[in-house]
Every structure is written in C-alpha cells, then in structure tokens.
Design a protein around this motif. Structure first.
Motif, PDB file in Angstrom:
ATOM      1  N   THR A  92      39.197  23.961  16.495  1.00 42.49           N
ATOM      2  CA  THR A  92      38.068  23.644  17.373  1.00 42.49           C
ATOM      3  C   THR A  92      38.112  24.449  18.660  1.00 42.49           C
ATOM      4  N   GLY A  93      39.092  25.354  18.796  1.00 47.76           N
ATOM      5  CA  GLY A  93      39.231  26.150  20.001  1.00 47.76           C
ATOM      6  C   GLY A  93      38.227  27.280  20.057  1.00 47.76           C
ATOM      7  N   PRO A  94      38.321  28.123  21.083  1.00 49.60           N
ATOM      8  CA  PRO A  94      37.402  29.261  21.226  1.00 49.60           C
ATOM      9  C   PRO A  94      37.502  30.210  20.036  1.00 49.60           C
ATOM     10  N   LEU A  95      36.372  30.695  19.599  1.00 51.72           N
ATOM     11  CA  LEU A  95      36.311  31.633  18.486  1.00 51.72           C
ATOM     12  C   LEU A  95      36.061  33.037  19.010  1.00 51.72           C
ATOM     13  N   PRO A  96      36.598  34.069  18.323  1.00 48.99           N
ATOM     14  CA  PRO A  96      36.381  35.449  18.780  1.00 48.99           C
ATOM     15  C   PRO A  96      34.943  35.887  18.559  1.00 48.99           C
ATOM     16  N   ARG A  97      34.524  36.854  19.339  1.00 46.74           N
ATOM     17  CA  ARG A  97      33.183  37.406  19.165  1.00 46.74           C
ATOM     18  C   ARG A  97      33.116  38.128  17.820  1.00 46.74           C
ATOM     19  N   TYR A  98      32.023  37.901  17.099  1.00 44.53           N
ATOM     20  CA  TYR A  98      31.872  38.405  15.733  1.00 44.53           C
ATOM     21  C   TYR A  98      30.620  39.271  15.649  1.00 44.53           C
ATOM     22  N   THR A  99      30.755  40.447  15.033  1.00 45.30           N
ATOM     23  CA  THR A  99      29.613  41.326  14.782  1.00 45.30           C
ATOM     24  C   THR A  99      29.256  41.276  13.301  1.00 45.30           C
ATOM     25  N   VAL A 100      28.006  41.023  13.002  1.00 47.03           N
ATOM     26  CA  VAL A 100      27.504  40.963  11.630  1.00 47.03           C
ATOM     27  C   VAL A 100      26.547  42.126  11.422  1.00 47.03           C
ATOM     28  N   VAL A 101      26.777  42.914  10.374  1.00 49.74           N
ATOM     29  CA  VAL A 101      25.957  44.104  10.129  1.00 49.74           C
ATOM     30  C   VAL A 101      25.389  44.058   8.711  1.00 49.74           C
ATOM     31  N   ALA A 102      24.118  44.364   8.594  1.00 47.57           N
ATOM     32  CA  ALA A 102      23.485  44.576   7.293  1.00 47.57           C
ATOM     33  C   ALA A 102      22.764  45.918   7.355  1.00 47.57           C
ATOM     34  N   ALA A 103      23.252  46.898   6.601  1.00 48.39           N
ATOM     35  CA  ALA A 103      22.622  48.221   6.540  1.00 48.39           C
ATOM     36  C   ALA A 103      21.622  48.207   5.399  1.00 48.39           C
ATOM     37  N   LEU A 104      20.344  48.416   5.722  1.00 50.49           N
ATOM     38  CA  LEU A 104      19.271  48.212   4.751  1.00 50.49           C
ATOM     39  C   LEU A 104      18.408  49.460   4.616  1.00 50.49           C
ATOM     40  N   HIS A 105      17.905  49.652   3.402  1.00 49.07           N
ATOM     41  CA  HIS A 105      16.981  50.757   3.137  1.00 49.07           C
ATOM     42  C   HIS A 105      16.025  50.316   2.043  1.00 49.07           C
ATOM     43  N   ASP A 106      14.729  50.411   2.319  1.00 44.81           N
ATOM     44  CA  ASP A 106      13.705  49.970   1.366  1.00 44.81           C
ATOM     45  C   ASP A 106      13.922  48.514   0.954  1.00 44.81           C
ATOM     46  N   GLU A 107      14.099  47.646   1.914  1.00 40.65           N
ATOM     47  CA  GLU A 107      14.389  46.238   1.637  1.00 40.65           C
ATOM     48  C   GLU A 107      13.388  45.300   2.308  1.00 40.65           C
ATOM     49  N   ALA A 108      12.156  45.771   2.531  1.00 40.11           N
ATOM     50  CA  ALA A 108      11.157  44.922   3.185  1.00 40.11           C
ATOM     51  C   ALA A 108      10.902  43.649   2.393  1.00 40.11           C
ATOM     52  N   GLU A 109      10.986  43.737   1.078  1.00 38.99           N
ATOM     53  CA  GLU A 109      10.653  42.605   0.219  1.00 38.99           C
ATOM     54  C   GLU A 109      11.604  41.428   0.418  1.00 38.99           C
ATOM     55  N   VAL A 110      12.879  41.709   0.705  1.00 42.54           N
ATOM     56  CA  VAL A 110      13.868  40.630   0.813  1.00 42.54           C
ATOM     57  C   VAL A 110      14.252  40.330   2.260  1.00 42.54           C
ATOM     58  N   MET A 111      13.617  40.982   3.212  1.00 45.62           N
ATOM     59  CA  MET A 111      13.997  40.794   4.612  1.00 45.62           C
ATOM     60  C   MET A 111      13.926  39.337   5.059  1.00 45.62           C
ATOM     61  N   PRO A 112      12.823  38.588   4.788  1.00 43.89           N
ATOM     62  CA  PRO A 112      12.801  37.185   5.216  1.00 43.89           C
ATOM     63  C   PRO A 112      13.942  36.367   4.640  1.00 43.89           C
ATOM     64  N   GLN A 113      14.266  36.611   3.366  1.00 42.55           N
ATOM     65  CA  GLN A 113      15.357  35.878   2.726  1.00 42.55           C
ATOM     66  C   GLN A 113      16.693  36.195   3.377  1.00 42.55           C
ATOM     67  N   LEU A 114      16.972  37.472   3.629  1.00 34.49           N
ATOM     68  CA  LEU A 114      18.233  37.864   4.248  1.00 34.49           C
ATOM     69  C   LEU A 114      18.367  37.256   5.640  1.00 34.49           C
ATOM     70  N   VAL A 115      17.314  37.342   6.443  1.00 31.92           N
ATOM     71  CA  VAL A 115      17.371  36.799   7.800  1.00 31.92           C
ATOM     72  C   VAL A 115      17.643  35.297   7.764  1.00 31.92           C
TER      73      VAL A 115
END
Length: 495
Positions: A92-115
């Motif tokens: 329950t202590g402090p958590l480290p800062r986390y970076t989340v990356v999704a590299a996408l190309h031609d993925e407009a169709e699934v963007m709402p689902q991914l977000v």
C-alpha cells in the motif's frame, strides 16, 4: 556491459536511437567469424558426402535422432521447472512512476477499445504517464486518437517521419521522452489485467540484486467465435501455441535462470537499464526477441508475471501467414546478430539462444518435410503390405519429440484455460507444417526486404465467449466523439 558497448551507437541525427551497430540488424553482412564458420561447415559436409557417402548417411541416422531426443529432454526439463512464482503482496506504499506505451499504425478501428482497456489499469493516475505513439502520416489513426475519450495521463505522441518505419523505432521515440522509472508496452488489441502494473512494480521492488531488467506477462488468446475473421483451426492452434510458450516454456526458462525471447507486448522494463542497452533495435522486425538476449549480455535477468494480457488471434491464413513471416524473419535477424560473438552470451545464454531461436527456425524448416516423409513411409508400407522402412528407433525418437510438444501444449492449455482435446492434438502436425511455408517465405523476404514490417490488421472485439477462466468486463461500446485538434510533431496532452 560487453565489448560491444563501446561501439558507435545508432543515435546520429536522423537515425533512430538503438543498440550498438555490432548488435543491430542494420548490419546485414556476415562477420569474418560467421563467414569462416559457414564455409568450414559447408566444405566439410560436401567433402564428407563426396568421399564417404555411406559413412555420412550412417552418421546422419544417429545425429538426427539425437537432436530430436535432446529437444524432447529440453521440453521435459522446462515442463518440470515451469512452476510460476506466487504473485507478490501488493503493498500500500508509494508506487513508482510508470510509463505505458502503445505504438500504433493503421489502428483507427480499435482505438476506442484500446483506450478503454488502458483506462481500466488499476494504478494511481498521478503516477501514470502514457503515450499513443502514432506515425505522422497515419492521419486516420491520429484523428481516432484525438476523438477517443482518453484519461488525463494518456497523451498522443507523433513520431516524426523517418526510416525504418517500424514499431521499435516508434518505441524508441517514446522511450526518449519517458519520465517513469518503469515502462511497459502494449499492442492495439491488448486487454491487460488491471493489476498487472502493480504486480510488476512489486516484483521489481522486491528484487534484491537490482539486476532484474524485464518482466514478461503471459499472453492468452481469447477466442471470438462470432468474429467474421474467426478461423477455428488456426485460432485454436494459435491459442495452444501461446499457452505452451507463456505458461510452460518461459516460466521454465526463468526458473532455470536462462534468458529468453520476449513477447512483443506486455513486457515491463526498468527504464534506466533499457536506456543503458540502447532501447529497441529499430531494424529488427522482432525487436522483442532480440532485446531479451541483449539484456542478458549486459548482465541483467528476465522474469515472468502471473497476471495476463488477453489478445485475440490474427484470424485466417491471410492474416496468420504475414505475421508468422515477420516473426520468422526477425528470428533469423536475431540469430545472425547474436551469433556474431556467440560466446559473449556465456554458456547459459548460448544454450538458450540455440534452444529457442535456433530450434524454432530449424524445426520450422523441417516440419512439413518430416510430416510428409512419415506419412509417405506409412502409406507406401500399408499399400505394399510391408513394415515401414523407417528405422523403429528413429521413428520412436520422432514420436517422443512430438509427444513432449503435445504434453507441453496440454499443460499450458490447462493453465491458460484454453480448450485442448484429442482433435487438436491430431491437427497439430498440419499446423506445424504451415510453419515451413512461413519459414521459406521469411528466408526470401530476409534477402529481398529485410526491414519491411508485415502489419497485422486488428479489428474491434465482438462479444466474447466468456467462460470462468476467460471472464472479462464487457468492452465499451465506444466513447463519445470529440472534434479533433490540429496535430503536429509533438506530444499532445489530453485537454
């Protein structure tokens, strides 16, 4: 760090950052050692066949079964060692800062689902930083990203034009801007367990050596029978293949203290170590497989997580084959890179390289010919009313290898909650034979288009076939659409 660390890095202006040139797939020529080894082996085999054909045939009849036996014993060792670590206590202590990356190309169709899937991650929002790394020319995906109902911590990062146009180049662009202590990568179709980041943070926190550089989450295939792209045969075999890899092979190699090729998604890194080794190789089309061994070269360790990421299979042969072509081509690139100075991997690293990438490539090359040979021998013998000409010991070893592959698949499928029955086992040789087709195509593409990225198209998931093992929250029907903002070559925070 090994001797390669002093080489010139590929971070000149206009070139994506990455590993030293000597550890990058951008160098296509063989080293002197590789050329000499190939010449010596080739000349030796040709000379042996020419001067002593019977001796060569006798040796081959012993060596080939011995290789199959070694592979079967390797599988057995991984099965016995493949117990997963217990999930650590989530503090329950402090958590480290986390970076989340999704590299996408031609993925407009699934963007709402991914977000929606990324927004469901259970992690303090003030400790999260996220990038949707999008190619500057991909206007449709950029528009979809602006229209998506993104959380405040998830930003749009436009990757400037450049070569090669690959996923690892986009990941390096995001890595250069990451402010988190930890970083993870997700793909467009991913649905990660909400607690996956917390588990990874706890595992890194409890590492006493400080050498744990990467944790791989298990990837599990959730079948979608209602999808128009569903392919019952390929989907089931693909799911079982993933189950054997992520539930048996990788946990087993972790317990044995060996490096392994990473999956292309849901791997979690310490940012300082990842930057130290140069990030991803933009010129390698399976940058994940390469990075696992490059981290090992630098003296780091790899591990596995218990909380999975759910994915859907690629679909029919038209989608499966290009994806597998790229994987095979990348394995060839990675094999070529890490055999330039193979002994720098050390005995365990070299063993892991041979038994993962080496065996994968060799088995893919011989699967279809082997199945055809066995089938032809049995059919001809049956028609002629005689016993098969194949030596019983050789056939027994071959069946032992296939049997261990089936056992590994069965155990992995049970752990992942994937259906796997006798019918799937009997169909497996046909699936394995398709790997030979992918191998031949990949070898040709390695020569003609070494850095071309075969894109796998992703579609929004239809209503899933939910079971107790694969329960997941229903996917969002779609966020409200907002007007898009002008986009340029910069990071654009959520309004």
């Amino acid at each position: 760090m090994d001797a390669f660390a002093t080489d010139e890095r590929l971070d000149r202006p206009g070139v994506a950052p990455g590993p030293p040139r000597a550890l990058s797939a951008v160098r296509r020529s063989l080293t002197g050692g590789q050329a000499l080894a190939l010449l010596a082996v080739g000349a030796g085999l040709v000379g042996w066949v020419w001067y002593d054909p019977s001796g060569f045939q006798a040796a081959l009849s012993v060596v080939v079964p011995a290789i199959f036996l070694a592979c079967a014993l390797w599988r057995l060792a991984l099965i016995l060692a493949s117990t997963r670590p217990r999930p650590p206590e989530l503090g329950t202590g402090p958590l480290p800062r986390y970076t989340v990356v999704a590299a996408l190309h031609d993925e407009a169709e699934v963007m709402p689902q991914l977000v929606a899937n990324l927004a469901a991650l259970d992690y303090p929002a003030d400790q999260l930083e996220g990038f949707l790394a999008l190619e500057a020319h991909d206007h449709e995906t950029i528009e979809a990203a602006y229209a998506a109902d993104r959380p405040d911590w998830l930003s749009i990062l436009i990757v400037p034009p450049g070569e090669p146009r690959t996923k690892p180049r986009a990941l390096n662009h995001a890595l250069a801007r990451a402010t988190g202590r930890l970083i993870t990568v997700y793909d467009a179709e991913d649905d990660p367990d909400p607690l996956q980041l917390r588990e990874a943070a706890a595992r890194f926190e409890h590492d006493p050596t400080g050498t744990l550089a990467c944790l791989q989450a298990p990837l599990r295939i959730r079948r979608r029978t209602h999808s128009p792209d569903a392919s019952p045969f390929l989907d089931r075999q693909f799911a079982v293949e993933y189950a054997a890899l992520f539930e048996v092979v990788l946990p087993g190699m972790t317990r044995l203290g060996l490096p392994f090729p990473l999956g292309g998604t849901s791997n979690h890194f310490r940012v300082d170590i990842l930057k130290q080794v140069g990030g991803w190789d933009a010129w390698n089309v399976t940058e994940d497989a390469d990075l696992g061994f490059r981290l090992w070269r630098s003296g780091c360790r790899l591990g596995v997580l218990t909380r999975p990421t759910w994915e859907t299979p690629p679909g029919g042969l038209h989608a499966w084959l290009p994806q597998r072509n790229r994987w095979m081509k990348g394995f060839m690139q990675t094999w070529g890179v890490h055999t330039r100075q193979p002994f720098a991997l050390g005995p365990r690293g070299l063993l892991a390289l041979v038994m993962t990438l080496g065996v994968s490539l060799a088995s893919a090359a011989v699967h279809a010919p082997s199945v055809a040979w066995v089938a032809a021998s049995v059919l001809v013998a049956a028609v002629a009313g005689i016993s098969p000409s194949t030596p019983i010991p050789a056939l027994s070893v071959l069946m032992l290898g296939a049997g261990m592959a089936w056992v590994s698949a069965l155990i992995g499928a049970r752990r992942a909650g994937v259906p796997y029955g006798l019918g799937d086992m009997l169909q497996a040789p046909a699936y394995w034979s398709l790997l030979s087709l992918a191998f031949a195509h990949a070898a040709w593409r390695l020569v003609t288009e070494p850095f071309a990225w075969d894109k796998t198209r992703h579609r929004p998931d239809p209503e899933p076939d939910l079971t107790p093992e694969t329960h997941a929250a229903p996917l969002d029907a779609g966020p409200p659409v907002r007007l898009s903002s002008p986009h340029g070559l910069q990071t654009v925070p959520t309004p």
